[in-house]
Scaffold this active site. Structure first.
Site, PDB file in Angstrom:
ATOM      1  N   ASN A 170       0.826  -1.064  -0.112  1.00 55.64           N
ATOM      2  CA  ASN A 170      -0.060  -0.227   0.121  1.00 55.64           C
ATOM      3  C   ASN A 170       0.964   1.389   0.143  1.00 55.64           C
ATOM      4  O   ASN A 170       1.643   1.619   0.992  1.00 55.64           O
ATOM      5  CB  ASN A 170      -0.849  -0.052   1.342  1.00 55.64           C
ATOM      6  CG  ASN A 170      -1.658   1.139   1.360  1.00 55.64           C
ATOM      7  OD1 ASN A 170      -1.719   1.959   0.534  1.00 55.64           O
ATOM      8  ND2 ASN A 170      -2.271   1.412   2.843  1.00 55.64           N
ATOM      9  N   LYS A 182       0.122   4.342  -0.094  1.00 60.49           N
ATOM     10  CA  LYS A 182      -0.568   5.415   0.265  1.00 60.49           C
ATOM     11  C   LYS A 182      -0.341   6.595  -0.705  1.00 60.49           C
ATOM     12  O   LYS A 182      -0.169   6.646  -1.923  1.00 60.49           O
ATOM     13  CB  LYS A 182       0.103   5.599   1.920  1.00 60.49           C
ATOM     14  CG  LYS A 182      -0.123   4.338   2.591  1.00 60.49           C
ATOM     15  CD  LYS A 182      -0.061   4.714   4.164  1.00 60.49           C
ATOM     16  CE  LYS A 182      -0.036   3.321   4.885  1.00 60.49           C
ATOM     17  NZ  LYS A 182      -0.404   3.348   6.264  1.00 60.49           N
ATOM     18  N   HIS A 219      -9.750   1.090   5.004  1.00 56.68           N
ATOM     19  CA  HIS A 219      -8.225   1.177   6.028  1.00 56.68           C
ATOM     20  C   HIS A 219      -8.464   2.128   7.223  1.00 56.68           C
ATOM     21  O   HIS A 219      -9.324   3.034   6.925  1.00 56.68           O
ATOM     22  CB  HIS A 219      -7.454   1.792   5.000  1.00 56.68           C
ATOM     23  CG  HIS A 219      -5.900   1.934   5.255  1.00 56.68           C
ATOM     24  ND1 HIS A 219      -5.465   2.793   6.196  1.00 56.68           N
ATOM     25  CD2 HIS A 219      -5.054   1.164   5.148  1.00 56.68           C
ATOM     26  CE1 HIS A 219      -4.257   2.546   6.493  1.00 56.68           C
ATOM     27  NE2 HIS A 219      -3.845   1.584   6.112  1.00 56.68           N
ATOM     28  N   GLU A 256      -6.894   4.493   8.104  1.00 61.58           N
ATOM     29  CA  GLU A 256      -6.733   6.185   7.641  1.00 61.58           C
ATOM     30  C   GLU A 256      -8.119   6.560   7.245  1.00 61.58           C
ATOM     31  O   GLU A 256      -8.370   7.765   7.562  1.00 61.58           O
ATOM     32  CB  GLU A 256      -5.723   6.243   7.167  1.00 61.58           C
ATOM     33  CG  GLU A 256      -4.157   6.009   7.569  1.00 61.58           C
ATOM     34  CD  GLU A 256      -3.213   5.675   6.860  1.00 61.58           C
ATOM     35  OE1 GLU A 256      -3.212   5.454   5.560  1.00 61.58           O
ATOM     36  OE2 GLU A 256      -2.153   4.935   7.506  1.00 61.58           O
ATOM     37  N   GLU A 298      -5.025  -5.105  10.987  1.00 59.64           N
ATOM     38  CA  GLU A 298      -4.113  -3.956  11.135  1.00 59.64           C
ATOM     39  C   GLU A 298      -4.330  -3.073  12.374  1.00 59.64           C
ATOM     40  O   GLU A 298      -5.013  -2.328  12.411  1.00 59.64           O
ATOM     41  CB  GLU A 298      -4.161  -3.139   9.977  1.00 59.64           C
ATOM     42  CG  GLU A 298      -3.820  -3.860   8.712  1.00 59.64           C
ATOM     43  CD  GLU A 298      -3.237  -2.422   7.704  1.00 59.64           C
ATOM     44  OE1 GLU A 298      -2.124  -2.768   7.129  1.00 59.64           O
ATOM     45  OE2 GLU A 298      -4.385  -1.810   7.395  1.00 59.64           O
ATOM     46  N   GLY A 322       2.322   2.424  10.769  1.00 59.76           N
ATOM     47  CA  GLY A 322       3.300   3.450  10.589  1.00 59.76           C
ATOM     48  C   GLY A 322       4.278   4.014  11.980  1.00 59.76           C
ATOM     49  O   GLY A 322       4.730   4.944  11.692  1.00 59.76           O
ATOM     50  N   SER A 364       3.366  -2.012  10.442  1.00 55.64           N
ATOM     51  CA  SER A 364       4.744  -1.767  10.438  1.00 55.64           C
ATOM     52  C   SER A 364       5.561  -3.324  10.188  1.00 55.64           C
ATOM     53  O   SER A 364       6.510  -3.734  10.778  1.00 55.64           O
ATOM     54  CB  SER A 364       5.530  -1.471  11.944  1.00 55.64           C
ATOM     55  OG  SER A 364       4.935  -0.135  12.079  1.00 55.64           O
TER      56      SER A 364
HETATM   57  P1  PGA Z   1       2.794   0.306   7.490  1.00 54.42           P
HETATM   58  O1  PGA Z   1       1.405   0.745   7.013  1.00 54.42           O
HETATM   59  O2  PGA Z   1       3.402  -0.809   7.265  1.00 54.42           O
HETATM   60  O3  PGA Z   1       3.592   1.523   7.319  1.00 54.42           O
HETATM   61  O4  PGA Z   1       2.744   0.337   9.051  1.00 54.42           O
HETATM   62  C1  PGA Z   1       0.505  -0.606   6.803  1.00 54.42           C
HETATM   63  C2  PGA Z   1      -1.021   0.098   6.202  1.00 54.42           C
HETATM   64  O5  PGA Z   1      -1.134   0.858   6.752  1.00 54.42           O
HETATM   65  O6  PGA Z   1      -1.420  -0.775   5.447  1.00 54.42           O
END
Ligand code: PGA
Length: 246
Positions: free
Chosen positions: A9, A11, A93, A95, A165, A171, A210
């Site tokens: 992803n 983003k 997601h 976010e 997640e 992140g 992460s």
């Molecule tokens: P990250 O993001 O690997 O940077 O923690 C995962 C995600 O948001 O899908």
């Protein structure tokens, strides 16, 4: 046995030049028995599709409209994503839930749109740090699944990929331990099996938060972790390759 699935992803990152360099590096990957999907920002989906079209890498979108067409400025409909070659799309997601106020109703509509165009929805769920500290993780996860499943329908939901997640791990550089991740993956698997163990026998449950080349091996060794949803590390070709190879 089904292949493991690793989804990158990106983003809201990238530009024409860096996308091309990243994809060129990914095309040299050697990751047997792993299905790889990359999800660039919508504006670069066509660019990336042209670069990967002769490869085994699949294209995914990060978002889709809950509506099918019409006066929805700025949105992309499921048939448009399919039209330019997407086979996967992230939905729900954290976010998007937190920053764009997406509800279970929105998520269910998006899943329905995607399924009606033969794309695989990757349905993201996860608890906040406060919820984990209050011992609410299992309830939160099951409620997130139930509220969408009830609207999408059980039969349809069997075609969905689930990505667990934990929000506190996204992140942040903090990963759930392999044991913590496995515990929740098993809760999800057991719940789906309690509904219909035949229909959900092929459901893939990915871990995200992460994931990097240092923790991927231990996580993927868990019996109920079928792959990864990778954010930050998917922007670095070497890290992403190592994750895919593990
Ligand atoms: P990250 O993001 O690997 O940077 O923690 C995962 C995600 O948001 O899908």
């Amino acid at each position: 046995m089904t292949n493991k699935l690793v989804i990158g992803n990106w983003k809201m990152n990238g530009d024409i030049l860096t996308n091309a360099a990243l994809v060129q590096a990914l095309l040299k990957f050697n990751a047997n028995e792993t299905d790889i999907v990359i999800c660039p920002p919508a504006i670069y989906l066509s660019q990336v599709q042209l670069l990967i079209e002769k490869s085994d890498i699949s294209l995914g979108a990060q978002n889709v409209s809950s509506e099918s067409k019409g006066a929805f400025t700025g949105e992309n409909a499921a048939n448009m994503l399919k039209d330019i070659g997407c086979n996967y799309c992230l939905v729900g997601h954290s976010e998007r839930r937190a920053l764009f106020h997406e509800t279970s109703e929105d998520i269910a509509q998006k899943i329905t749109q995607l399924l009606s165009h033969n794309m695989t929805p990757v349905f993201c769920i996860g608890e906040s740090l406060a919820q984990r500290e209050n011992n609410e993780t299992k309830d939160v996860i099951i409620t997130q699944i139930q509220s969408v499943l009830a609207l999408v329908g059980q039969q349809e939901f069997a075609s969905v990929v689930i990505a667990y997640e934990p929000i506190w791990a996204i992140g942040t550089g903090k990963t759930a331990s392999a044991a913590q991740a496995q515990e929740i993956h098993q809760v999800i698997r057991d719940y789906l099996n309690s509904l219909d163990n035949k229909a959900f026998s092929g459901t893939q449950i990915l871990y995200g938060g992460s994931v990097n080349e240092g923790n991927a091996n231990e996580l993927i060794a868990q019996p109920d972790i079928d792959g990864f949803l990778v954010g930050g590390a998917s922007l670095k070709a070497q890290s992403f390759e190592k994750i895919c190879q593990c």
